[in-house]
Design a protein around this motif. Sequence first.
Motif, PDB file in Angstrom:
ATOM      1  N   ASN A 292       0.822  -1.207   0.000  1.00  0.00           N
ATOM      2  CA  ASN A 292       0.000   0.000   0.000  1.00  0.00           C
ATOM      3  C   ASN A 292       0.859   1.261   0.000  1.00  0.00           C
ATOM      4  OD1 ASN A 292      -2.170  -1.727   0.064  1.00  0.00           O
ATOM      5  ND2 ASN A 292      -3.159  -0.759   1.815  1.00  0.00           N
TER       6      ASN A 292
ATOM      7  N   GLU B  45       1.879   1.762  -3.460  1.00  0.00           N
ATOM      8  CA  GLU B  45       0.753   2.194  -4.283  1.00  0.00           C
ATOM      9  C   GLU B  45       0.484   3.679  -4.103  1.00  0.00           C
ATOM     10  OE1 GLU B  45      -1.788   1.339  -7.314  1.00  0.00           O
ATOM     11  OE2 GLU B  45      -0.342  -0.006  -6.351  1.00  0.00           O
TER      12      GLU B  45
ATOM     13  N   LYS C  57       2.032   6.097  -6.429  1.00  0.00           N
ATOM     14  CA  LYS C  57       1.524   6.158  -7.800  1.00  0.00           C
ATOM     15  C   LYS C  57       0.427   7.216  -7.970  1.00  0.00           C
ATOM     16  CE  LYS C  57       2.331   1.201  -8.494  1.00  0.00           C
ATOM     17  NZ  LYS C  57       1.679  -0.108  -8.804  1.00  0.00           N
TER      18      LYS C  57
ATOM     19  N   GLN D 128      -5.868  -4.898  -8.943  1.00  0.00           N
ATOM     20  CA  GLN D 128      -4.539  -4.839  -9.552  1.00  0.00           C
ATOM     21  C   GLN D 128      -4.424  -5.827 -10.712  1.00  0.00           C
ATOM     22  OE1 GLN D 128      -2.313  -5.436  -5.796  1.00  0.00           O
ATOM     23  NE2 GLN D 128      -1.283  -3.511  -6.272  1.00  0.00           N
TER      24      GLN D 128
ATOM     25  N   ASP E 229      -5.037   0.755 -10.451  1.00  0.00           N
ATOM     26  CA  ASP E 229      -4.176   1.186  -9.363  1.00  0.00           C
ATOM     27  C   ASP E 229      -4.949   2.148  -8.475  1.00  0.00           C
ATOM     28  OD1 ASP E 229      -4.168   3.707 -10.575  1.00  0.00           O
ATOM     29  OD2 ASP E 229      -2.144   3.495 -11.386  1.00  0.00           O
ATOM     30  N   ILE E 230      -4.250   2.798  -7.549  1.00  0.00           N
ATOM     31  CA  ILE E 230      -4.913   3.645  -6.564  1.00  0.00           C
ATOM     32  C   ILE E 230      -5.733   4.760  -7.207  1.00  0.00           C
ATOM     33  CG2 ILE E 230      -2.905   5.173  -6.283  1.00  0.00           C
ATOM     34  CD1 ILE E 230      -3.637   5.330  -3.287  1.00  0.00           C
ATOM     35  N   ASN E 231      -5.289   5.237  -8.366  1.00  0.00           N
ATOM     36  CA  ASN E 231      -6.014   6.315  -9.035  1.00  0.00           C
ATOM     37  C   ASN E 231      -7.396   5.866  -9.513  1.00  0.00           C
ATOM     38  OD1 ASN E 231      -3.820   8.487  -9.153  1.00  0.00           O
ATOM     39  ND2 ASN E 231      -2.778   6.683  -9.986  1.00  0.00           N
TER      40      ASN E 231
END
Length: 338
Positions: free
Chosen positions: A44, A47, A50, A289, A294-296
């Motif tokens: 995390n 991540e 990013k 994933q 991803d986080i966005n």
Amino acid sequence: MDPLIATVSDVPSPDATQSPSSAAPPEPARLWAISDLHLSYKGNREELEKLEPRPNDGLIICGDVGETVEHLRQCFTTAKACFKQLWWVPGNHELFTMPSSNGRRGEDKYMECVEVAREYGVLTPEDDFVVWKGDGGPCVIAPIFTLYDYSFRPDHVTLENALEWASEENILATDEHLLHNDPYASRVEWCNTLIERAQTKLAEAVMQNLGTRLVIINHWPLREDLVNIPLVPRFVIWCGTKQTEDWHNTYNAKVVVSGHLHVRRTDWKDDTRFEEVSLGYPKQWRECQERGMDINDLLREILPGPDPPPPGQPATLWRRYGKGTTDTPAIFLKGAKP
């Protein structure tokens, strides 16, 4: 001198046929949210790095960044570089006092987190509410902190027997060992004090901004009927308080943002949209994933946000893979011992 910094005389003359007004206007500011980043996990933390810049937008960080002030600093440093304004509310993990730290406890631990947030210009439940004037506004952005009082339980279970009732299914939240209630006699007493403070502040915001709706931000869900954790149903006692059930109506909320459950979903109740915006532990969003997300992709747009469903359509949208799907809910286990 930085080559990107030019004097007026260095700038080429514009084409005489080009109108100055022909430049594209800036994108309207949007408000996003995410919670339960759990930066104690290396995956995390990687991540978080990013996160893509959205310099005109705002971001709500809805609790459970991690257990230490170092986790908060890492989060705020990264997010502040990407967003114009940040809001943060505490989750239970920020309130933990780890056995090895001998650090601040209870309310002091919370205030330590607030102090760190203020170093970065992050707005907290201890700061004045502000009016969002970007896309989807104007709205009063109202971060609050309520904790829980074990009232999310069946009618036949008394407060005194709530922990025993949960333990019958081998459920015991880590909070019972690491979340201290100093200087209050109990977490229930602390919760009641927080409820009174939040009620006063929300009521004042409504009166001072007549006709302007609120975005209420709280780590714990405001309503028991939004807690859906079938694998650990008795964990519900650590998930909020029945005292907040109708706050979305009482305080004219346009959106209520929460985390804690690690089950991403959108609900419409009355005239209010409820957003659960968790990221979760790495294994809990691994499927995202594997789909190239991803986080966005897992940031949730709060304002302007989606329109309500047409009449006759389901009032709950499960968002297992971020944007919203009709998949069955992902059932996540949070802070419980099997």
